[in-house]
Enzyme design. Sequence first.
Site, PDB file in Angstrom:
ATOM      1  N   ASN A  15      -8.045 -11.573   2.775  1.00 50.94           N
ATOM      2  CA  ASN A  15      -7.488 -11.379   4.277  1.00 50.94           C
ATOM      3  C   ASN A  15      -6.166 -10.483   3.834  1.00 50.94           C
ATOM      4  O   ASN A  15      -5.705 -10.576   2.654  1.00 50.94           O
ATOM      5  CB  ASN A  15      -7.042 -12.625   5.017  1.00 50.94           C
ATOM      6  CG  ASN A  15      -6.168 -13.426   3.693  1.00 50.94           C
ATOM      7  OD1 ASN A  15      -6.873 -14.143   2.870  1.00 50.94           O
ATOM      8  ND2 ASN A  15      -4.981 -13.493   4.068  1.00 50.94           N
ATOM      9  N   SER A  50     -12.306 -20.036  -4.835  1.00 53.21           N
ATOM     10  CA  SER A  50     -12.811 -20.253  -3.196  1.00 53.21           C
ATOM     11  C   SER A  50     -13.827 -19.381  -2.912  1.00 53.21           C
ATOM     12  O   SER A  50     -13.824 -18.098  -2.629  1.00 53.21           O
ATOM     13  CB  SER A  50     -11.707 -20.353  -2.357  1.00 53.21           C
ATOM     14  OG  SER A  50     -10.612 -21.308  -2.610  1.00 53.21           O
ATOM     15  N   HIS A  95      -6.483 -27.835  -8.020  1.00 49.53           N
ATOM     16  CA  HIS A  95      -5.117 -27.115  -7.406  1.00 49.53           C
ATOM     17  C   HIS A  95      -4.017 -28.167  -7.556  1.00 49.53           C
ATOM     18  O   HIS A  95      -3.985 -29.317  -7.143  1.00 49.53           O
ATOM     19  CB  HIS A  95      -5.483 -26.417  -6.233  1.00 49.53           C
ATOM     20  CG  HIS A  95      -6.536 -25.756  -5.971  1.00 49.53           C
ATOM     21  ND1 HIS A  95      -7.891 -25.738  -5.751  1.00 49.53           N
ATOM     22  CD2 HIS A  95      -6.533 -24.312  -5.820  1.00 49.53           C
ATOM     23  CE1 HIS A  95      -8.701 -24.883  -5.604  1.00 49.53           C
ATOM     24  NE2 HIS A  95      -7.790 -23.777  -5.595  1.00 49.53           N
ATOM     25  N   HIS A  97      -9.123 -20.803   6.422  1.00 49.41           N
ATOM     26  CA  HIS A  97      -9.920 -21.092   5.381  1.00 49.41           C
ATOM     27  C   HIS A  97     -11.189 -20.555   5.374  1.00 49.41           C
ATOM     28  O   HIS A  97     -11.730 -20.203   4.430  1.00 49.41           O
ATOM     29  CB  HIS A  97      -9.735 -22.370   4.964  1.00 49.41           C
ATOM     30  CG  HIS A  97     -10.079 -22.604   3.308  1.00 49.41           C
ATOM     31  ND1 HIS A  97      -9.823 -22.158   2.313  1.00 49.41           N
ATOM     32  CD2 HIS A  97     -11.275 -23.729   2.917  1.00 49.41           C
ATOM     33  CE1 HIS A  97     -10.469 -22.386   1.147  1.00 49.41           C
ATOM     34  NE2 HIS A  97     -11.404 -23.409   1.703  1.00 49.41           N
ATOM     35  N   MET A 157      -3.040 -19.365  -4.420  1.00 54.50           N
ATOM     36  CA  MET A 157      -2.598 -20.810  -4.836  1.00 54.50           C
ATOM     37  C   MET A 157      -3.114 -21.246  -6.005  1.00 54.50           C
ATOM     38  O   MET A 157      -3.272 -22.339  -6.247  1.00 54.50           O
ATOM     39  CB  MET A 157      -2.928 -21.860  -3.644  1.00 54.50           C
ATOM     40  CG  MET A 157      -2.530 -21.275  -2.113  1.00 54.50           C
ATOM     41  SD  MET A 157      -3.097 -22.429  -1.028  1.00 54.50           S
ATOM     42  CE  MET A 157      -2.693 -21.338   0.555  1.00 54.50           C
ATOM     43  N   SER A 158      -3.125 -20.268  -6.908  1.00 57.02           N
ATOM     44  CA  SER A 158      -3.764 -21.001  -8.269  1.00 57.02           C
ATOM     45  C   SER A 158      -3.563 -19.936  -9.417  1.00 57.02           C
ATOM     46  O   SER A 158      -2.521 -19.147  -9.436  1.00 57.02           O
ATOM     47  CB  SER A 158      -5.436 -21.100  -7.981  1.00 57.02           C
ATOM     48  OG  SER A 158      -6.076 -19.770  -7.886  1.00 57.02           O
ATOM     49  N   ALA A 191      -9.255 -16.295  -4.554  1.00 61.76           N
ATOM     50  CA  ALA A 191      -9.208 -15.739  -3.445  1.00 61.76           C
ATOM     51  C   ALA A 191      -7.932 -15.461  -3.095  1.00 61.76           C
ATOM     52  O   ALA A 191      -6.976 -16.351  -3.376  1.00 61.76           O
ATOM     53  CB  ALA A 191      -9.864 -16.464  -2.264  1.00 61.76           C
ATOM     54  N   HIS A 242     -15.336 -25.245  -2.950  1.00 54.83           N
ATOM     55  CA  HIS A 242     -15.195 -25.489  -4.601  1.00 54.83           C
ATOM     56  C   HIS A 242     -15.905 -26.608  -4.927  1.00 54.83           C
ATOM     57  O   HIS A 242     -15.849 -27.825  -4.415  1.00 54.83           O
ATOM     58  CB  HIS A 242     -13.732 -26.004  -4.876  1.00 54.83           C
ATOM     59  CG  HIS A 242     -12.568 -24.845  -4.757  1.00 54.83           C
ATOM     60  ND1 HIS A 242     -12.087 -24.353  -3.532  1.00 54.83           N
ATOM     61  CD2 HIS A 242     -12.327 -23.930  -5.899  1.00 54.83           C
ATOM     62  CE1 HIS A 242     -11.386 -23.358  -3.811  1.00 54.83           C
ATOM     63  NE2 HIS A 242     -11.415 -23.159  -5.013  1.00 54.83           N
ATOM     64  N   TYR A 299      -1.932 -27.952  -5.106  1.00 55.59           N
ATOM     65  CA  TYR A 299      -1.812 -28.446  -3.862  1.00 55.59           C
ATOM     66  C   TYR A 299      -2.641 -29.616  -3.338  1.00 55.59           C
ATOM     67  O   TYR A 299      -2.548 -30.283  -2.382  1.00 55.59           O
ATOM     68  CB  TYR A 299      -2.045 -27.422  -2.623  1.00 55.59           C
ATOM     69  CG  TYR A 299      -3.180 -27.006  -2.557  1.00 55.59           C
ATOM     70  CD1 TYR A 299      -4.284 -27.387  -1.873  1.00 55.59           C
ATOM     71  CD2 TYR A 299      -3.660 -25.545  -2.958  1.00 55.59           C
ATOM     72  CE1 TYR A 299      -5.536 -26.988  -1.809  1.00 55.59           C
ATOM     73  CE2 TYR A 299      -4.893 -24.889  -2.730  1.00 55.59           C
ATOM     74  CZ  TYR A 299      -5.794 -25.563  -2.208  1.00 55.59           C
ATOM     75  OH  TYR A 299      -6.959 -24.993  -2.345  1.00 55.59           O
ATOM     76  N   GLU A 300      -3.631 -30.031  -4.267  1.00 52.60           N
ATOM     77  CA  GLU A 300      -4.414 -31.131  -3.912  1.00 52.60           C
ATOM     78  C   GLU A 300      -3.615 -32.293  -4.272  1.00 52.60           C
ATOM     79  O   GLU A 300      -4.054 -33.628  -4.138  1.00 52.60           O
ATOM     80  CB  GLU A 300      -5.732 -31.044  -4.750  1.00 52.60           C
ATOM     81  CG  GLU A 300      -6.760 -29.945  -4.055  1.00 52.60           C
ATOM     82  CD  GLU A 300      -7.978 -29.860  -5.101  1.00 52.60           C
ATOM     83  OE1 GLU A 300      -8.785 -30.753  -5.027  1.00 52.60           O
ATOM     84  OE2 GLU A 300      -7.905 -29.140  -5.770  1.00 52.60           O
TER      85      GLU A 300
HETATM   86  N1  HPA Z   1      -2.101 -16.823   1.043  1.00 55.16           N
HETATM   87  C1  HPA Z   1      -2.360 -17.796   0.176  1.00 55.16           C
HETATM   88  N2  HPA Z   1      -3.511 -17.890  -0.474  1.00 55.16           N
HETATM   89  C2  HPA Z   1      -4.550 -17.279  -0.026  1.00 55.16           C
HETATM   90  C3  HPA Z   1      -4.676 -16.528   0.792  1.00 55.16           C
HETATM   91  C4  HPA Z   1      -3.090 -16.062   1.439  1.00 55.16           C
HETATM   92  O1  HPA Z   1      -3.191 -15.233   2.341  1.00 55.16           O
HETATM   93  N3  HPA Z   1      -5.910 -15.929   0.982  1.00 55.16           N
HETATM   94  C5  HPA Z   1      -6.527 -16.444   0.049  1.00 55.16           C
HETATM   95  N4  HPA Z   1      -5.897 -17.411  -0.575  1.00 55.16           N
END
Ligand code: HPA
Length: 249
Positions: free
Chosen positions: A214, A24, A77, A226, A190-191, A107, A55, A79-80
């Site tokens: 973050n 991402s 992903h 996001h 998440m990947s 990310a 993406h 989650y998609e």
């Molecule tokens: N949590 C999960 N996935 C992420 C995060 C997060 O804080 N930041 C970027 N991808």
Amino acid sequence: MSVFTEFSRIARSFAPQTAIVLGSGLGGVTAGFSEVATVSFADVPGLVQTTVQGHHGRIAVGHWHGTPTLLFLGRLHFYEGHSQDAVTAPIRRAADLGVKRLILTNAAGGIHPSLNPGSLMAICGHIKLIGPNAWRTLAVGTAVKMPYSSRLLERMCLLAGVYAALTGPCYETPAEIRAYAASGVDAVGMSTALEAEAAAELGMEVAAISCITNKAAGLSAAPLDHTEVLVNAKLAVDQLAALLGELIK
Ligand code: HPA
């Protein structure tokens, strides 16, 4: 001739040994990449178009500072709504094209106190909380090693930490993050874990790098979304570009 057949012909003529998956908001690291051919995921048999903002969902072949490289701009992903077979299909396409080494980027939210937005973490292990394993051929009860190459980990000279791969697509609760922290998790995302397992099973040498976008939920006063992830991903772009340039030499 289909778009993918033509792309494969060009890619094979380059014989890339390394593939890089850009996560991402990390598309900006490609300054050192001179693209020769590209194909959209939607035109690759077995792949579907990604639906996530940030993406692109395409594969490119070209030279990265002179080294033939296969580049995945975006990924699929869990989650998609994709199965683990769909998520790992790009890795199998890379193997079909002769790739022997995979560098995954993502990310991630930082849990380790030294992981602030803009820092990088080399993944030395993962806790996979995304659905079933990606390993396809293991017998019941087989012991598995972490898929990450210690040779590449040493070359990265970064803080090495444990990545928890979560289902998403929402971020975690502060209570979940406290639980992950207590379990030894350094960053959450998440990947990556499914792709790393699939690549290791295919015999590839694997490295994975988290770009911290973050502080994980509850660890900072800043609200998590996001857009913030995409903006902060740019903070690590120069360092990541330099690192990738070193790794693919
Ligand atoms: N949590 C999960 N996935 C992420 C995060 C997060 O804080 N930041 C970027 N991808």
